[in-house]
Design a protein around this motif. Structure first.
Motif, mmCIF file in Angstrom:
data_model
loop_
_atom_site.group_PDB
_atom_site.id
_atom_site.type_symbol
_atom_site.label_atom_id
_atom_site.label_comp_id
_atom_site.label_asym_id
_atom_site.label_seq_id
_atom_site.Cartn_x
_atom_site.Cartn_y
_atom_site.Cartn_z
ATOM 1 N N TRP A 117 0.843 -1.192 0.000
ATOM 2 C CA TRP A 117 0.000 0.000 0.000
ATOM 3 C C TRP A 117 0.882 1.247 0.000
ATOM 4 C CZ3 TRP A 117 -1.118 -4.158 3.317
ATOM 5 C CH2 TRP A 117 -2.312 -4.836 3.056
ATOM 6 N N MET A 118 0.764 2.014 -1.078
ATOM 7 C CA MET A 118 1.449 3.298 -1.192
ATOM 8 C C MET A 118 0.406 4.383 -1.431
ATOM 9 S SD MET A 118 4.721 2.643 -3.688
ATOM 10 C CE MET A 118 5.979 1.417 -3.338
ATOM 11 N N GLU A 119 0.865 5.619 -1.321
ATOM 12 C CA GLU A 119 -0.012 6.721 -1.675
ATOM 13 C C GLU A 119 -0.389 6.593 -3.147
ATOM 14 O OE1 GLU A 119 0.029 11.558 -1.256
ATOM 15 O OE2 GLU A 119 1.719 10.550 -2.159
ATOM 16 N N GLU A 120 -1.608 6.950 -3.478
ATOM 17 C CA GLU A 120 -2.076 6.851 -4.857
ATOM 18 C C GLU A 120 -1.320 7.801 -5.769
ATOM 19 O OE1 GLU A 120 -6.648 5.504 -4.903
ATOM 20 O OE2 GLU A 120 -6.316 7.520 -4.162
ATOM 21 N N GLN A 121 -1.232 7.406 -7.035
ATOM 22 C CA GLN A 121 -0.670 8.224 -8.113
ATOM 23 C C GLN A 121 0.791 8.564 -7.895
ATOM 24 O OE1 GLN A 121 -3.418 11.532 -8.295
ATOM 25 N NE2 GLN A 121 -4.835 10.401 -9.567
ATOM 26 N N VAL A 122 1.562 7.600 -7.448
ATOM 27 C CA VAL A 122 3.009 7.769 -7.383
ATOM 28 C C VAL A 122 3.588 7.246 -8.681
ATOM 29 C CG1 VAL A 122 5.108 7.062 -6.206
ATOM 30 C CG2 VAL A 122 3.059 7.571 -4.890
ATOM 31 N N GLY A 123 4.318 8.070 -9.382
ATOM 32 C CA GLY A 123 4.866 7.653 -10.664
ATOM 33 C C GLY A 123 5.322 8.837 -11.473
ATOM 34 N N GLU A 124 5.006 8.811 -12.759
ATOM 35 C CA GLU A 124 5.488 9.866 -13.650
ATOM 36 C C GLU A 124 4.924 11.232 -13.270
ATOM 37 O OE1 GLU A 124 7.812 9.504 -15.909
ATOM 38 O OE2 GLU A 124 7.973 7.398 -15.364
ATOM 39 N N LYS A 125 3.729 11.275 -12.724
ATOM 40 C CA LYS A 125 3.107 12.556 -12.380
ATOM 41 C C LYS A 125 3.242 12.870 -10.896
ATOM 42 C CE LYS A 125 -0.265 12.382 -16.154
ATOM 43 N NZ LYS A 125 -1.692 12.426 -16.530
ATOM 44 N N ASP A 126 4.308 12.396 -10.296
ATOM 45 C CA ASP A 126 4.538 12.616 -8.872
ATOM 46 C C ASP A 126 5.140 14.005 -8.658
ATOM 47 O OD1 ASP A 126 4.953 12.398 -6.202
ATOM 48 O OD2 ASP A 126 6.476 10.839 -6.309
ATOM 49 N N HIS A 127 4.414 14.870 -7.970
ATOM 50 C CA HIS A 127 4.882 16.233 -7.708
ATOM 51 C C HIS A 127 5.013 16.481 -6.211
ATOM 52 C CE1 HIS A 127 4.205 16.939 -11.933
ATOM 53 N NE2 HIS A 127 2.924 16.677 -11.817
ATOM 54 N N PHE A 128 5.353 15.431 -5.467
ATOM 55 C CA PHE A 128 5.439 15.526 -4.006
ATOM 56 C C PHE A 128 6.397 16.625 -3.558
ATOM 57 C CE2 PHE A 128 8.163 14.244 -0.413
ATOM 58 C CZ PHE A 128 7.255 14.373 0.618
ATOM 59 N N ALA A 129 7.640 16.587 -4.032
ATOM 60 C CA ALA A 129 8.658 17.520 -3.558
ATOM 61 C C ALA A 129 8.274 18.967 -3.865
ATOM 62 C CB ALA A 129 10.012 17.183 -4.182
ATOM 63 N N ALA A 130 7.831 19.219 -5.085
ATOM 64 C CA ALA A 130 7.435 20.580 -5.462
ATOM 65 C C ALA A 130 6.219 21.023 -4.657
ATOM 66 C CB ALA A 130 7.130 20.639 -6.951
ATOM 67 N N GLY A 131 5.259 20.120 -4.456
ATOM 68 C CA GLY A 131 4.056 20.469 -3.708
ATOM 69 C C GLY A 131 4.350 20.818 -2.263
ATOM 70 N N ILE A 132 5.203 20.021 -1.597
ATOM 71 C CA ILE A 132 5.551 20.305 -0.205
ATOM 72 C C ILE A 132 6.361 21.595 -0.100
ATOM 73 C CG2 ILE A 132 6.830 19.488 1.811
ATOM 74 C CD1 ILE A 132 4.210 18.020 1.360
ATOM 75 N N THR A 133 7.271 21.806 -1.044
ATOM 76 C CA THR A 133 8.069 23.037 -1.038
ATOM 77 C C THR A 133 7.173 24.263 -1.152
ATOM 78 O OG1 THR A 133 9.954 21.897 -2.049
ATOM 79 C CG2 THR A 133 9.918 24.298 -2.192
ATOM 80 N N LEU A 134 6.241 24.228 -2.098
ATOM 81 C CA LEU A 134 5.315 25.361 -2.256
ATOM 82 C C LEU A 134 4.422 25.530 -1.033
ATOM 83 C CD1 LEU A 134 4.313 24.916 -6.014
ATOM 84 C CD2 LEU A 134 5.796 26.677 -5.024
ATOM 85 N N SER A 135 4.033 24.415 -0.418
ATOM 86 C CA SER A 135 3.191 24.488 0.780
ATOM 87 C C SER A 135 3.933 25.162 1.931
ATOM 88 C CB SER A 135 2.740 23.090 1.200
ATOM 89 O OG SER A 135 1.920 22.510 0.212
ATOM 90 N N VAL A 136 5.209 24.812 2.100
ATOM 91 C CA VAL A 136 6.008 25.411 3.175
ATOM 92 C C VAL A 136 6.224 26.899 2.918
ATOM 93 C CG1 VAL A 136 8.283 25.413 4.266
ATOM 94 C CG2 VAL A 136 7.128 23.254 3.820
ATOM 95 N N ILE A 137 6.482 27.250 1.658
ATOM 96 C CA ILE A 137 6.634 28.679 1.316
ATOM 97 C C ILE A 137 5.333 29.420 1.601
ATOM 98 C CG2 ILE A 137 6.969 30.306 -0.587
ATOM 99 C CD1 ILE A 137 8.901 28.237 -1.819
ATOM 100 N N GLY A 138 4.208 28.823 1.196
ATOM 101 C CA GLY A 138 2.904 29.437 1.466
ATOM 102 C C GLY A 138 2.638 29.594 2.945
ATOM 103 N N LEU A 139 3.031 28.593 3.732
ATOM 104 C CA LEU A 139 2.854 28.664 5.188
ATOM 105 C C LEU A 139 3.656 29.834 5.759
ATOM 106 C CD1 LEU A 139 2.981 25.677 7.646
ATOM 107 C CD2 LEU A 139 4.287 27.723 8.115
ATOM 108 N N ALA A 140 4.919 29.957 5.331
ATOM 109 C CA ALA A 140 5.770 31.038 5.840
ATOM 110 C C ALA A 140 5.214 32.406 5.460
ATOM 111 C CB ALA A 140 7.192 30.870 5.299
ATOM 112 N N VAL A 141 4.745 32.532 4.216
ATOM 113 C CA VAL A 141 4.172 33.805 3.762
ATOM 114 C C VAL A 141 2.912 34.142 4.557
ATOM 115 C CG1 VAL A 141 3.044 34.966 1.817
ATOM 116 C CG2 VAL A 141 5.157 33.676 1.452
ATOM 117 N N ALA A 142 2.054 33.146 4.758
ATOM 118 C CA ALA A 142 0.816 33.372 5.515
ATOM 119 C C ALA A 142 1.108 33.756 6.951
ATOM 120 C CB ALA A 142 -0.057 32.119 5.466
#
Length: 200
Positions: free
Chosen positions: A4-29
């Motif tokens: 069991w893994m998180e769904e949609q892990v593969g070619e369209k995996d944007h985990f790193a970019a998504g978390i990075t943007l989330s952290v930047i958004g958190l800091a800005v907020a």
């Protein structure tokens, strides 16, 4: 054998970019909310001290809320659950395959390394190969022996388990079964079968 893994892990995996943007958004907020509210109070001639205090409290609460959401996302992405043909259940944390790095740039590099490790794990089928051999993942990964408690937590479950670590030591460990795993109903059922007091 089940993995069991998180769904949609593969070619369209944007985990790193998504978390990075989330952290930047958190800091800005966290910065923009108190500053913006205080500035508005100054412009409108309101009680600046009281408004600033309320804005800081609100900003802190928002930061904690968003940080917990980001943490749950990382936990879900990095935790892979496996059940071998003999019914043994294991938890694999891919963060252990990533070297620790410091600073903001190091944090982002770690995220991309996690994403690469997860993709390699899926495409190389390394877990499947291990589980086909004896003694499967025993002594290699954390084995979930039994479940002491399961309770709803947000959009998933918080599970307290008795586990055996690769060094053969036993102890308690908590897992988050956050919504988003492949075939997550089967995963929850696998934990429920190990719940103490459950009649098999």
């Amino acid at each position: 054998m089940r993995i069991w893994m998180e769904e949609q892990v593969g070619e369209k995996d944007h985990f790193a970019a998504g978390i990075t943007l989330s952290v930047i958004g958190l800091a800005v907020a966290a910065i923009a909310l108190p500053c913006g509210v205080t500035l508005m109070a100054l412009i409108l001639g309101g009680p600046v001290a009281e408004v600033s205090l309320a804005a800081c409290i609100g900003g802190a609460a928002l930061t904690v809320f968003l940080a917990r959401k980001i943490g749950r996302k990382v936990h879900q992405y990095c935790t892979v659950f496996c059940q071998d043909d003999e019914g043994r259940l294991f938890a694999v944390d891919i963060r252990k395959f990533v070297g620790c790095q410091r600073g903001a740039i190091g944090f982002v590099q770690m995220l991309f390394q996690m994403q690469k490790a997860k993709k390699n794990m899926k495409t190389s089928h390394i877990l499947e190969r291990y589980m086909r051999q004896r003694p499967s993942l025993t002594g290699v990964e954390t084995q979930i022996l039994s479940v002491e408690k399961m309770r709803m937590a947000g959009n998933g479950w918080r599970v307290i388990c008795q586990v055996e670590y690769p060094n053969k030591k036993r102890g308690k460990r908590s897992f988050l079964l956050v919504g988003g795993y492949e075939n997550e109903g089967e995963l929850v059922a696998a934990f429920e079968r190990r719940l103490k007091g459950t009649v098999m």
